[in-house]
Motif scaffolding. Sequence first.
Motif, PDB file in Angstrom:
ATOM      1  N   ILE A  63      42.709  32.659  32.320  1.00 22.18           N
ATOM      2  CA  ILE A  63      41.565  32.275  33.020  1.00 22.18           C
ATOM      3  C   ILE A  63      41.836  32.086  34.407  1.00 22.18           C
ATOM      4  CG2 ILE A  63      39.520  30.458  32.982  1.00 22.18           C
ATOM      5  CD1 ILE A  63      40.220  29.976  30.075  1.00 22.18           C
ATOM      6  N   ALA A  64      41.006  32.680  35.287  1.00 23.61           N
ATOM      7  CA  ALA A  64      41.140  32.572  36.765  1.00 23.61           C
ATOM      8  C   ALA A  64      39.975  31.625  37.187  1.00 23.61           C
ATOM      9  CB  ALA A  64      41.338  33.891  37.410  1.00 23.61           C
ATOM     10  N   THR A  65      40.333  30.675  37.872  1.00 25.02           N
ATOM     11  CA  THR A  65      39.232  29.900  38.719  1.00 25.02           C
ATOM     12  C   THR A  65      39.390  30.483  40.009  1.00 25.02           C
ATOM     13  OG1 THR A  65      39.591  28.002  37.081  1.00 25.02           O
ATOM     14  CG2 THR A  65      38.443  27.691  39.443  1.00 25.02           C
ATOM     15  N   LEU A  66      37.946  30.846  40.439  1.00 25.30           N
ATOM     16  CA  LEU A  66      37.574  31.233  41.766  1.00 25.30           C
ATOM     17  C   LEU A  66      37.824  30.118  42.886  1.00 25.30           C
ATOM     18  CD1 LEU A  66      34.937  34.039  41.368  1.00 25.30           C
ATOM     19  CD2 LEU A  66      37.466  34.119  40.990  1.00 25.30           C
ATOM     20  N   THR A  67      37.939  30.508  44.239  1.00 24.78           N
ATOM     21  CA  THR A  67      37.926  29.576  45.167  1.00 24.78           C
ATOM     22  C   THR A  67      36.340  28.980  45.588  1.00 24.78           C
ATOM     23  OG1 THR A  67      37.987  30.951  47.106  1.00 24.78           O
ATOM     24  CG2 THR A  67      40.090  30.430  45.913  1.00 24.78           C
ATOM     25  N   SER A  68      36.253  27.864  46.309  1.00 20.97           N
ATOM     26  CA  SER A  68      34.982  27.579  46.645  1.00 20.97           C
ATOM     27  C   SER A  68      34.672  28.238  48.059  1.00 20.97           C
ATOM     28  CB  SER A  68      34.743  26.184  46.999  1.00 20.97           C
ATOM     29  OG  SER A  68      35.916  25.432  47.651  1.00 20.97           O
ATOM     30  N   THR A  69      35.556  28.873  48.635  1.00 22.02           N
ATOM     31  CA  THR A  69      35.593  29.611  50.032  1.00 22.02           C
ATOM     32  C   THR A  69      34.783  30.966  49.630  1.00 22.02           C
ATOM     33  OG1 THR A  69      37.392  28.743  50.744  1.00 22.02           O
ATOM     34  CG2 THR A  69      36.622  30.502  51.928  1.00 22.02           C
ATOM     35  N   LYS A  70      33.471  30.920  50.225  1.00 20.85           N
ATOM     36  CA  LYS A  70      32.677  32.275  49.872  1.00 20.85           C
ATOM     37  C   LYS A  70      33.341  33.513  50.417  1.00 20.85           C
ATOM     38  CE  LYS A  70      28.622  32.194  52.126  1.00 20.85           C
ATOM     39  NZ  LYS A  70      27.116  31.993  52.315  1.00 20.85           N
ATOM     40  N   GLY A  71      33.339  34.604  49.820  1.00 20.49           N
ATOM     41  CA  GLY A  71      33.907  35.654  50.220  1.00 20.49           C
ATOM     42  C   GLY A  71      35.180  35.884  50.319  1.00 20.49           C
ATOM     43  N   GLU A  72      36.036  35.097  49.655  1.00 18.62           N
ATOM     44  CA  GLU A  72      37.519  34.944  49.807  1.00 18.62           C
ATOM     45  C   GLU A  72      37.835  35.689  48.344  1.00 18.62           C
ATOM     46  OE1 GLU A  72      40.975  31.645  50.629  1.00 18.62           O
ATOM     47  OE2 GLU A  72      39.942  31.210  49.254  1.00 18.62           O
ATOM     48  N   TRP A  73      38.352  36.881  48.732  1.00 19.14           N
ATOM     49  CA  TRP A  73      39.025  37.727  47.490  1.00 19.14           C
ATOM     50  C   TRP A  73      40.454  37.240  46.955  1.00 19.14           C
ATOM     51  CZ3 TRP A  73      35.909  40.944  44.878  1.00 19.14           C
ATOM     52  CH2 TRP A  73      34.599  41.329  45.557  1.00 19.14           C
ATOM     53  N   ILE A  74      40.502  36.930  45.693  1.00 16.83           N
ATOM     54  CA  ILE A  74      41.657  36.580  45.182  1.00 16.83           C
ATOM     55  C   ILE A  74      42.164  37.772  44.178  1.00 16.83           C
ATOM     56  CG2 ILE A  74      41.211  34.223  45.188  1.00 16.83           C
ATOM     57  CD1 ILE A  74      40.890  34.054  42.184  1.00 16.83           C
ATOM     58  N   GLU A  75      43.591  37.992  44.024  1.00 17.91           N
ATOM     59  CA  GLU A  75      44.217  38.996  43.091  1.00 17.91           C
ATOM     60  C   GLU A  75      44.451  38.094  41.868  1.00 17.91           C
ATOM     61  OE1 GLU A  75      47.326  42.366  43.605  1.00 17.91           O
ATOM     62  OE2 GLU A  75      47.959  40.433  43.736  1.00 17.91           O
ATOM     63  N   VAL A  76      43.966  38.770  40.730  1.00 18.27           N
ATOM     64  CA  VAL A  76      44.397  38.103  39.501  1.00 18.27           C
ATOM     65  C   VAL A  76      45.281  39.299  38.595  1.00 18.27           C
ATOM     66  CG1 VAL A  76      43.723  37.124  37.231  1.00 18.27           C
ATOM     67  CG2 VAL A  76      42.456  36.881  39.382  1.00 18.27           C
ATOM     68  N   LYS A  77      46.571  38.742  38.218  1.00 22.75           N
ATOM     69  CA  LYS A  77      47.363  39.768  37.510  1.00 22.75           C
ATOM     70  C   LYS A  77      47.637  39.322  36.047  1.00 22.75           C
ATOM     71  CE  LYS A  77      49.888  41.908  41.441  1.00 22.75           C
ATOM     72  NZ  LYS A  77      51.280  42.044  41.971  1.00 22.75           N
ATOM     73  N   TYR A  78      47.748  40.175  35.268  1.00 22.20           N
ATOM     74  CA  TYR A  78      48.091  40.197  34.000  1.00 22.20           C
ATOM     75  C   TYR A  78      49.024  41.023  33.272  1.00 22.20           C
ATOM     76  CZ  TYR A  78      43.941  37.195  34.411  1.00 22.20           C
ATOM     77  OH  TYR A  78      43.041  36.183  34.715  1.00 22.20           O
ATOM     78  N   ASP A  79      50.244  40.587  33.096  1.00 20.85           N
ATOM     79  CA  ASP A  79      51.412  41.577  32.537  1.00 20.85           C
ATOM     80  C   ASP A  79      51.185  41.713  30.964  1.00 20.85           C
ATOM     81  OD1 ASP A  79      52.144  42.147  34.991  1.00 20.85           O
ATOM     82  OD2 ASP A  79      54.167  41.254  34.569  1.00 20.85           O
ATOM     83  N   TRP A  80      51.099  42.641  30.385  1.00 19.02           N
ATOM     84  CA  TRP A  80      50.459  42.814  28.856  1.00 19.02           C
ATOM     85  C   TRP A  80      51.539  43.859  28.153  1.00 19.02           C
ATOM     86  CZ3 TRP A  80      46.252  46.477  27.231  1.00 19.02           C
ATOM     87  CH2 TRP A  80      45.857  46.258  25.719  1.00 19.02           C
ATOM     88  N   ASP A  81      52.139  43.168  27.236  1.00 21.96           N
ATOM     89  CA  ASP A  81      52.943  44.284  26.043  1.00 21.96           C
ATOM     90  C   ASP A  81      51.810  44.587  25.073  1.00 21.96           C
ATOM     91  OD1 ASP A  81      54.908  45.399  24.388  1.00 21.96           O
ATOM     92  OD2 ASP A  81      55.768  43.455  23.893  1.00 21.96           O
ATOM     93  N   VAL A  82      51.789  45.940  25.373  1.00 17.97           N
ATOM     94  CA  VAL A  82      50.566  46.825  24.469  1.00 17.97           C
ATOM     95  C   VAL A  82      51.235  47.344  23.039  1.00 17.97           C
ATOM     96  CG1 VAL A  82      49.264  47.503  26.445  1.00 17.97           C
ATOM     97  CG2 VAL A  82      51.006  48.937  25.082  1.00 17.97           C
TER      98      VAL A  82
END
Length: 541
Positions: free
Chosen positions: A489-508
Amino acid sequence: MKKKLFACLVAVFLITVFVVPTSAVTPVNLVENGDFEAGNVGFDTDYTYHDPTVTGGSALWGEFLYTIGTDPYLYHSNWGPGFGDHTPGTGNMMIVNGTPSDTDPKGLVWGQTVSLPAVPDDAFSEVSEFVLYAGQHWEIGRVLVKNTLDSVCVKFILDDPAAIDGGWLITEAHVAIGETLADIPQKNGNPIPGKFPVNEAFAPGLIETEWFCLPFDFAIGDNLIIAAHAAIEHTEAGHVETYDFCMLSGSETDLADGSDADVSTVDPWGSLDLNVSTGFVDPAIASYMWDSDVATSEYADNGGLVDFVQHFNVIGTPTSATLKIAADNAFAYTLNEGTEIYENLTEDWRDLALLGDFGYPYMVIDPSSTGWSQVYSYDVLSSLVTGDNLFEVTGVNADWNTTSWSVNPAAVIYKLCGTSELYVIDEPYDDETGWGGEGLFEGKNWAQYITYETQTPVVRYQLIMYSASSYPDNPAQLQVSLNGSIAGIATLTSTKGEWIEVKYDWDVGLATEARIEIRDLRPTYHGDDFCIDDISLMLLP
């Protein structure tokens, strides 16, 4: 055996959330239209779509709405000033007015089913570890095992500190694999490592071997028998001791005929020349030898020659040796009956000496017949041997103006010094046989085997997405699921327009497709407005 594909899938997720610049490069993407440049296609959603051509301050006021556009401010008056997409800043993004209630499950914001390539041939399972026993009970190391879809790999490691510090090494490795114990080469129930498919030798030896991989037809979850044998040797341990030796002319030197040499510290000529005394800095070297008895001289009527010998012992292997020698007037010497070295003598001096006259006209001594010679220095290391050594020196003296043997006798002074090394064994050579596992073969020895359950190869993918708040209050909490398992679960920032990168490593594992779903967990009417862009899924190296 026919390959089996397991329906079950174990997923392991690692989450990293951090702010990145808008210039970040999107990796190779398996997700269709992950950057939304193709518009409202390639994904499914529970939200209601709004036509992006219909703009205005209230266009996305309603909850549970979304559009594909270039600026959120075009669709909501509270979302100003606006901002561009993650990259390149002028492209499309998914603009969302989030969930208004706490109903469960939350509505699907974005979802897509992605086809995955076949499992790579070089994808390995996690490593399983088994004890490597030496001498039956000594846990000297480990045997590591892993597998692909069609091969099994084995590695040997010594990790017992006492063994490593003591110099134990793996010098041979043998591996055999079978479905049953009967598949391992045996005789009378005892395995025969020399007939195993893997039969490797190492010199001088290893603490850790490479992986030995054997092709094998199996299904994931099958139990295999692995015979993992290692020859383990303790190389001879010891140290080097250094010795000094030094032979001086004096009482230890004998005449060649077995009688004692007359050794004196009194120079029969009154004093040694300065160059001689300077060349022999050790005062004891002044004990020179000279032929004071006519009976010991081969020819004494007009000067003469006399042979001296000395035996000395060298402990171990000689590493350096230097001879310093001077005479009145000339000398010749050999070491261990090797090549004769001479100074101040004519080339055929021995033939001339046999004529019985050392003086004119034969001129045995060249160039002068009076005074001490200079001090000569020789590197004699190559002439020495371990143990007993023989030094033979002939003093030659002549003065055709003096006929008295007692006035001008043959005299020699020398100093032979050096060093040697002896290797001393502290611990003798030893060896052990080593087996991995705890199952015993049925023979009379203690040979063991490993029962190994084949594992699903680890195939890791990485999901990346970018998200930004379009309103500062109540930033969205975006839950990402992969094949029904929550990645994070990624919680975004309260700064409008601030892009955050979210990464998930997954063993399929053996999965052939990936179902990706994004849901908004923030249940509120006020705020909870966000944008999503550049969703990608890639195979990790």
